[in-house]
Write an enzyme that holds these catalytic residues in place. Structure first.
Site, mmCIF file in Angstrom:
data_model
loop_
_atom_site.group_PDB
_atom_site.id
_atom_site.type_symbol
_atom_site.label_atom_id
_atom_site.label_comp_id
_atom_site.label_asym_id
_atom_site.label_seq_id
_atom_site.Cartn_x
_atom_site.Cartn_y
_atom_site.Cartn_z
ATOM 1 N N GLY A 194 0.954 -1.291 0.002
ATOM 2 C CA GLY A 194 0.191 -0.048 0.046
ATOM 3 C C GLY A 194 0.909 1.229 -0.135
ATOM 4 O O GLY A 194 1.007 2.003 -1.070
ATOM 5 N N CYS A 239 -7.454 22.186 17.469
ATOM 6 C CA CYS A 239 -7.310 22.562 18.794
ATOM 7 C C CYS A 239 -6.699 21.542 19.754
ATOM 8 O O CYS A 239 -7.502 20.904 20.364
ATOM 9 C CB CYS A 239 -8.677 23.133 19.364
HETATM 10 N N1 LLP Z 1 -2.150 -6.021 3.783
HETATM 11 C C1 LLP Z 1 -2.743 -6.164 4.998
HETATM 12 C C2 LLP Z 1 -3.447 -7.392 5.659
HETATM 13 C C3 LLP Z 1 -2.634 -5.062 5.811
HETATM 14 O O1 LLP Z 1 -3.186 -5.098 7.034
HETATM 15 C C4 LLP Z 1 -1.937 -3.862 5.477
HETATM 16 C C5 LLP Z 1 -1.893 -2.509 6.435
HETATM 17 C C6 LLP Z 1 -1.407 -3.908 4.204
HETATM 18 C C7 LLP Z 1 -1.447 -5.083 3.295
HETATM 19 C C8 LLP Z 1 -0.401 -2.722 3.449
HETATM 20 O O2 LLP Z 1 0.666 -2.493 3.934
HETATM 21 P P1 LLP Z 1 1.495 -1.290 3.409
HETATM 22 O O3 LLP Z 1 1.878 -2.040 2.474
HETATM 23 O O4 LLP Z 1 0.839 -0.037 3.298
HETATM 24 O O5 LLP Z 1 2.281 -1.178 4.789
HETATM 25 N N2 LLP Z 1 -2.350 3.628 9.264
HETATM 26 C C9 LLP Z 1 -0.921 3.123 9.372
HETATM 27 C C10 LLP Z 1 -0.529 1.912 8.559
HETATM 28 C C11 LLP Z 1 -1.644 0.855 8.937
HETATM 29 C C12 LLP Z 1 -1.198 -0.463 7.969
HETATM 30 C C13 LLP Z 1 -2.324 -1.447 8.162
HETATM 31 N N3 LLP Z 1 -2.561 -2.514 7.481
HETATM 32 C C14 LLP Z 1 0.151 4.292 8.923
HETATM 33 O O6 LLP Z 1 -0.078 5.425 8.670
HETATM 34 O O7 LLP Z 1 1.484 3.968 8.981
#
Ligand code: LLP
Length: 443
Positions: free
Chosen positions: A297, A366
């Site tokens: 992602g 805020c």
């Molecule tokens: N697959 C699964 C099952 C996941 O839970 C996630 C992310 C991904 C793929 C994608 O991961 P990435 O390639 O984006 O690292 N809000 C947090 C990140 C939470 C990720 C949750 N799961 C942040 O802003 O760092």
């Protein structure tokens, strides 16, 4: 090793133009700010497509690879349309994400539905819209999904989400693969789940196993450990139950370069590690080469995005810091307040050689915790300057809120000097669109 775009800090098209301003996708960011107002999310299409190309190239030696963009990083119809055009599939985690990628014309057979508490309605929607795989997280969901599939007289293709017991070194809130996790079946529960699928849940067809270790990961060895566990389980399940599972999903997690101290591996390096450890595990456990799913992602969308803000008030705290405030903050980018995330920024309309000062960039919300960047050295800032914050494509808009009843920003796509709105700026009317005043309270 060739660099890949996830290792850059800025979009590939970022440069200083003849007017001395930051330009992205051939568009002057100061003009974008004037035309569309700020805060403004800007997505560079060339960066996004280059990253997709990097990923596809990194895995071209293993044709059974399916790259499923993790929509939770940023899910809008136009973004999904670009990624579908690049041939990617989608990892989705809600009815909203399913609906959005469907709206964008995605091939729904290349969509995989994840999540630890999918609702009855969401599972129905997934089946009705032809989602290709559902990664089942727990016993409750196995039973629920089988009942729904049975009622529709359909066979649903599933993976089992497992917790491989691997800990990665990232922020505790974005680790998922460790043993005491809310996600997936523990390794000791897999056999019970498989037995149920084989003996009782006749409307579920199991294809393989799924894991995801965490996010913003820089250690490559962790993927080798994960693949080893998944392949070992495929071999073990074949031996014990005589079922040939031929799919493994290793999740996402590859990190990006928010600041100079972040040094992510390239997608090519990750590709090499994944393919070589897969080949090693295939021969170690004597299994057929499985189909592999990846769910990146952040590493796909983060670098393509920047956010533009306008500088407002400044204040020098006597014997303290100098705070400079922007017209956005924790509602359009909650990551600094949630994860102490760090960002790099430049002033879009000033030269780096101008006189500089150290400031702390505060948001407009805020809360004392609404600080976007602590102690950054920038050219001296004046009211009306445009701040360009890099690497905001992932988990910014997707986690944005209307805190303080502030409208969410617009998003524009830039490419070859053309800018197009792909998300309209919310209006005050949008903010009250779902409000209901009971008759008895109406004046
Ligand atoms: N697959 C699964 C099952 C996941 O839970 C996630 C992310 C991904 C793929 C994608 O991961 P990435 O390639 O984006 O690292 N809000 C947090 C990140 C939470 C990720 C949750 N799961 C942040 O802003 O760092």
């Amino acid at each position: 090793m060739t660099k890949s775009v996830n290792q850059f800090q800025k979009p590939v098209t970022a440069k200083i133009n003849n007017a001395g301003n930051i330009e992205i996708g051939g568009c002057d960011t100061v003009e974008l700010a004037e035309k569309y107002n700020t805060p403004l999310y800007v997505i560079d299409e060339k960066t996004l497509r280059t990253i997709c190309a990097d990923y596809k190239k990194a895995f071209e030696n293993y044709p059974k690879t399916n790259i499923m963009y993790a929509s939770k990083a940023l899910c809008t119809s136009a973004i999904a349309a670009i990624l579908a055009d690049e041939g990617l599939g989608f990892d989705v985690v809600s009815g909203g994400e399913i609906y959005t990628v469907h709206n964008a014309g995605a091939d729904m057979s290349k969509v995989l539905f994840n999540g630890n508490n999918k609702s009855f309605e969401e599972l129905n929607l997934a089946i009705d819209l032809g989602v290709g795989r559902i990664s089942v997280d727990n016993f409750y969901e196995l039973a629920l999904l089988n009942t729904i599939a049975q009622s529709k007289n359909k066979i649903v293709n599933i993976l089992l989400r497992i917790t491989p017991g691997i800990e990665c070194h990232t922020h505790q809130y974005i680790q998922t693969g460790h043993l005491d996790s809310k996600f997936g079946f523990d390794l000791t529960q897999i056999d019970d789940a498989v037995e149920l699928i084989l003996n009782e849940y006749g409307n579920l067809k199991l294809h393989g196993l799924h894991a995801h270790i965490g996010s913003q990961i820089f250690e490559t060895s962790i993927y080798a450990d994960e693949i080893d566990i998944l392949c070992k389980e495929l071999a073990r399940l074949d031996k014990k139950f005589g079922i040939v599972l031929d799919e493994i999903n290793i999740g996402g997690g590859l990190g990006v370069k928010y600041t100079d101290s972040d040094v992510p591996p390239s997608t090519y390096e990750i590709g090499e590690i994944i393919i070589s450890s897969l080949n090693k595990s295939i021969s170690k456990y004597g299994i057929e080469p499985p189909v592999i799913f990846l769910e990146p992602g952040r590493s796909i969308i983060s670098m393509a995005g920047v956010t533009l803000y306008t500088i407002g008030s400044s204040k020098q705290v006597p014997h303290g810091r100098k705070f400079v405030s922007i017209d956005g903050g924790m509602s359009d980018n909650p990551r600094p307040s949630l994860y102490q995330a760090k960002y790099y920024a430049q002033v879009a309309n000033k030269k780096e050689t101008d006189e500089t000062e150290q400031v702390t960039i505060g948001g407009r919300f805020c809360e004392s915790g609404d600080i976007l960047i602590e102690n950054i050295t920038l050219p001296k800032l004046d009211e009306g300057d445009i701040l360009c914050v890099y690497n905001t494509g992932a988990y910014n808009y997707s986690m944005a809120s209307n805190y303080n009843r502030v409208e969410k920003p617009a998003m524009v796509l830039v490419n070859n000097g053309v800018s197009e709105v792909i998300l309209k700026r919310e209006t005050l009317d949008d903010l009250i669109r779902c409000d209901v005043i009971p008759d008895r309270l109406k004046k």
